[in-house]
Design an enzyme around this catalytic site. Structure first.
Site, PDB file in Angstrom:
ATOM      1  CB  SER A  86      -0.920  -0.011   1.219  1.00 30.06           C
ATOM      2  OG  SER A  86      -0.153  -0.131   2.398  1.00 30.06           O
ATOM      3  CD  GLU A 117       1.050   6.037 -11.390  1.00 32.44           C
ATOM      4  OE1 GLU A 117       0.325   5.054 -11.174  1.00 32.44           O
ATOM      5  OE2 GLU A 117       2.231   5.954 -11.789  1.00 32.44           O
ATOM      6  CE  LYS A 119      -4.595   6.077  -3.356  1.00 32.88           C
ATOM      7  NZ  LYS A 119      -5.920   5.435  -3.454  1.00 32.88           N
ATOM      8  CG  ASP A 121     -12.137   5.615  -5.729  1.00 35.66           C
ATOM      9  OD1 ASP A 121     -13.163   6.248  -5.449  1.00 35.66           O
ATOM     10  OD2 ASP A 121     -11.625   4.782  -4.959  1.00 35.66           O
ATOM     11  CE1 TYR A 227      -6.070   3.779 -19.125  1.00 33.76           C
ATOM     12  CE2 TYR A 227      -6.667   5.245 -17.320  1.00 33.76           C
ATOM     13  CZ  TYR A 227      -6.681   4.932 -18.669  1.00 33.76           C
ATOM     14  OH  TYR A 227      -7.302   5.779 -19.552  1.00 33.76           O
ATOM     15  CE  LYS A 318      -6.735   9.152  -0.906  1.00 31.62           C
ATOM     16  NZ  LYS A 318      -6.940   8.298   0.262  1.00 31.62           N
ATOM     17  CB  CYS A 412     -18.886   2.160  30.521  1.00 30.53           C
ATOM     18  SG  CYS A 412     -18.964   1.122  29.041  1.00 30.53           S
ATOM     19  CB  CYS A 415     -20.034  -2.490  31.403  1.00 30.43           C
ATOM     20  SG  CYS A 415     -18.656  -1.359  31.701  1.00 30.43           S
ATOM     21  CB  CYS A 430     -15.023   1.528  29.793  1.00 28.48           C
ATOM     22  SG  CYS A 430     -15.714   0.269  30.880  1.00 28.48           S
ATOM     23  CB  CYS A 437     -16.680  -3.583  29.195  1.00 28.98           C
ATOM     24  SG  CYS A 437     -17.457  -2.342  28.123  1.00 28.98           S
TER      25      CYS A 437
END
Length: 706
Positions: A86, A117, A119, A121, A227, A318, A412, A415, A430, A437
């Site tokens: 990635s 280039e 990106k 999707d 591509y 991005k 919490c 719980c 919590c 919990c």
């Protein structure tokens, strides 16, 4: 005198195949269609008729075979010879400046040159060609292992079944993106509506869902494009030294490459390209969510190397997330795996970047106070990184007069335990642990069963949620005085029986109002498969188990480091703060997290319960000095017969070695299995030691028994 040349059926078939392949090349690669669609269809019908009349000339790579074969029902796993990594993300000009600065400082370059280039999707895939013929295609999967979707990929006309040229690589592993163009997406949905069929949610989901159709004939009906943007394993080809030249070479092979690929120099060049592509984003025929910058010189890429699961020589910049306005209908508080309480806004449904958003994170108490988000407010919602919805801010001009500031709970919400807040921390938690919990237990089980942890296939979110809430366990070990109860810890997974799972199914059906048919015997296949997956996980590796335990801030890399330097869970339980802080890459904060975890009686009891339930805690040799292979950098390539590359890497890491994804002058030795490609060639070129599988086994046996 004119002499008529009459082709034989075989020659005619080859001629038609060549014409159709050339038409695809001109349409998808050159963007210069040479024949009308009607003529293409006529040639295809003629070819299909000839092949039907002469089956002796059948060829799986014929253009006529793109219609798809029979449904397979499953997707076999495919181990990538070179991991499909990635990319790290940049969201600002400052992030880009930091990226370029790291490269300049590491390589002593004044103005690094980049291949740039869009990106796309879509869905990342790998295409394997052998001597120019397409033989296999796979999804990214977890980066190391993907799914075989060859039959589906064969239906995509943009993907050549045979490469162009005469001197083709023996092996060419092409990386790229399958996507759906905007116009094709709209046309498909219009036709689906006219037929009364379901429509696709957005182009990206359309592309991903199409490749996971178990019937290739369904994929063939989807208008998919492709591509190429990179390479995996290669042999029998001198890969160009520049990434941009390599992409041009792929184009000459007949593989489509984005026409927006370009070169840029330095930080200013990258930002100028980002601005230019951003300005034409809406006019592009396909969806993009940013641009990608890659060092152009391959030798510079190798020098930069990799960090975790991403290259240090590439980054995705991005675009700012798309934003919309909507109304807050409520604010809920969710409890996570570590007990963190996260406020979440329930929103009036709104479409953001092609996805319907109904919830958005408010992060923590400090953020909700800073933004002053209230029930009834009109807010601006953004998909951060085009993925995670968040509330950007409040439109105060539209605030109703009777709204009240939201207050985080003092107990919490699941719980009822008091909440606590560490000094100088924004998050409140919590005070209970997973044992008390249910919300924490649910998230802890999800993490424990995850693919990178214990990898318990079939234990999905809904099943886990029901296991934690429905009283389906009726086992002697409970000893609570009650007839039944829900799952209470990870260790309980290993005590489940077929009767327990069938009782769970009965309770689920009763809750959902499903009345079983008394004439049909209930199937137990799902329960048998789940029990088998749980049983298989008993023999996982220790680094996976350490990661699965869910200790705060202990990720996969830290879990491996703990295994290398401590060697066993018992050593981990016995390590004090000083011993933990002495371990490389374990700083004072993480060391305290580990020490706090091991000091809690419920966590020590969990280890004891897991052992009692038959979970193996394999031990390695603790390496105070780093291990016998300390300082060695190892590259694994090709397919091993006796174990997976992950297992081989784990055993080498346990001996102190560092596993790298690329061969360079710093590589100590390369382990080459069957079908080793460019990494083996690079090692031989640099004169680096190469071990085959037998040599690896001998090395492991010598050091592991020492």
């Amino acid at each position: 005198m004119v002499i008529a040349y009459i082709m034989t059926p075989e020659q005619h078939i080859k001629s038609l195949r060549a014409q159709l392949a050339d038409a695809n090349y001109r349409y998808y690669v050159l963007d210069a269609p040479s024949i009308p669609d009607a003529e293409y269809d006529r040639l295809m019908r003629e070819l299909s008729a000839l092949e039907a009349a002469h089956p002796e000339f059948a060829d799986a790579n014929s253009p006529s075979q793109r219609v798809g074969g029979e449904a397979s029902g499953t997707f076999a796993p495919v181990q990538h010879d070179v991991p499909m990594l990635s990319l790290g993300n940049a969201f600002s000009a400052e992030d880009v400046a930091d990226f370029v600065r790291r490269i300049r400082d590491t390589l002593s370059l004044e103005q690094p040159e980049f291949s740039v280039e869009p990106k796309l999707d879509g869905l990342a895939i790998s295409l394997r060609y052998e001597h120019g013929r397409f033989v296999r295609g796979a999804t990214r999967g977890d980066g190391s292992t993907g799914e075989d979707v060859t039959a589906n990929l064969r239906t995509i006309r943009a993907i050549p079944l045979e490469l162009r040229g005469t001197h083709l690589p023996a092996v060419l592993d092409v990386r790229g993106e399958v996507f759906m163009k905007k116009a094709d997406f709209d046309a498909y949905n219009e036709q689906a509506l006219s037929r009364g069929d379901p429509t696709l949610a957005n182009p990206r989901n359309g592309a991903a869902g199409s490749l996971r159709q178990k019937d290739p004939r369904m994929t063939a009906q989807r208008p998919l494009s492709f591509y190429a943007y990179g390479l995996g394993a290669v042999s029998g080809w001198a890969v160009p030294e520049r990434h941009s030249d390599m992409l041009q070479a792929l184009r000459t092979f007949g593989l489509p490459v984005s026409p927006e690929v370009d070169r840029a120099v330095g930080e200013d060049g990258l930002l100028a390209y980002f601005s230019r592509i951003g300005g034409k984003r809406e006019k592009l025929p396909y969806d993009i969510d940013g641009v990608v910058y890659k060092l152009d010189q391959r030798d510079q890429q190798e020098q930069m190397g990799y960090v975790s699961r991403a290259p240090r020589w590439a980054i995705a910049h991005k675009f700012p997330a798309l934003e919309e306005m909507t109304t807050v209908e409520g604010i809920d508080v969710q409890v996570g795996r570590t007990g963190a309480l996260t406020p979440v806004a329930r929103l009036k449904p709104v479409r953001v970047a092609g996805v319907t958003v109904t919830n958005a994170t408010l992060h923590n108490e400090n953020e909700i106070r800073r933004k002053d988000v209230r029930i009834g407010d009109t807010v601006i919602v953004r998909r951060a990184g085009d993925v995670i919805p968040e509330v950007v801010g409040v439109v105060l001009e539209q605030r109703p007069a009777d709204t009240q500031p939201f207050l985080m709970p003092e107990t919490c919400p699941v719980c009822g335990a008091p909440v606590v807040r560490e000094a100088e921390q924004a998050v409140i938690r919590c005070s209970n642990g997973p044992a008390a919990c249910p919300a924490q237990l649910r998230e802890a089980l999800r993490h424990f069963a995850g693919r990178r942890a214990m990898d318990i296939e079939g234990l999905g979110d809904e099943t886990i949620a029901d296991m934690v809430t429905l009283p389906f366990l009726r086992l002697p070990f409970l000893q609570t005085g009650t007839n039944a109860q829900a799952l209470r810890s990870m260790a309980d997974l290993y005590r489940l029986t077929l009767d327990d799972l069938l009782e769970l199914k009965r309770l689920q059906d009763a809750r959902d109002g499903i009345v079983p048919d008394p004439r049909k015997k209930p199937t137990t296949r799902w329960a048998d498969n789940l029990l088998a997956a749980i049983d298989k996980s008993r023999n996982s590796s220790l680094p996976r188990l350490l990661y699965a335990l869910g200790i705060r801030d202990v990720g996969e890399s830290t879990a491996k480091t703990l295994y290398q330097h401590l060697g066993s869970v018992d050593n981990l339980l016995g390590a004090d703060l000083d011993r933990l802080q002495a371990i490389p890459d374990v700083g004072p904060v993480v060391a305290k997290r580990i020490a706090d975890w091991t000091a809690q009686a419920e966590n020590r009891q969990l280890i004891a319960d897991l052992r009692a339930a038959g979970v193996r805690f394999p031990e390695g040799q603790a390496s105070a000095g780093g291990g016998p292979l300390s300082g060695k950098t190892v590259v694994l390539t090709g397919s091993l017969q006796g174990f997976t590359r992950d297992d081989a890497g784990a055993r080498l890491e346990a001996l102190g070695a560092k596993i790298s994804g690329s061969v360079s002058k710093k590589t100590s030795f390369v382990v080459a299995g069957a079908e080793a490609g460019s990494k083996l060639a690079k090692a031989e070129e640099l004169g680096i030691q190469v071990l085959d599988e037998a040599g690896l086994i001998a090395l492991l046996n010598a050091h592991e028994s020492a």
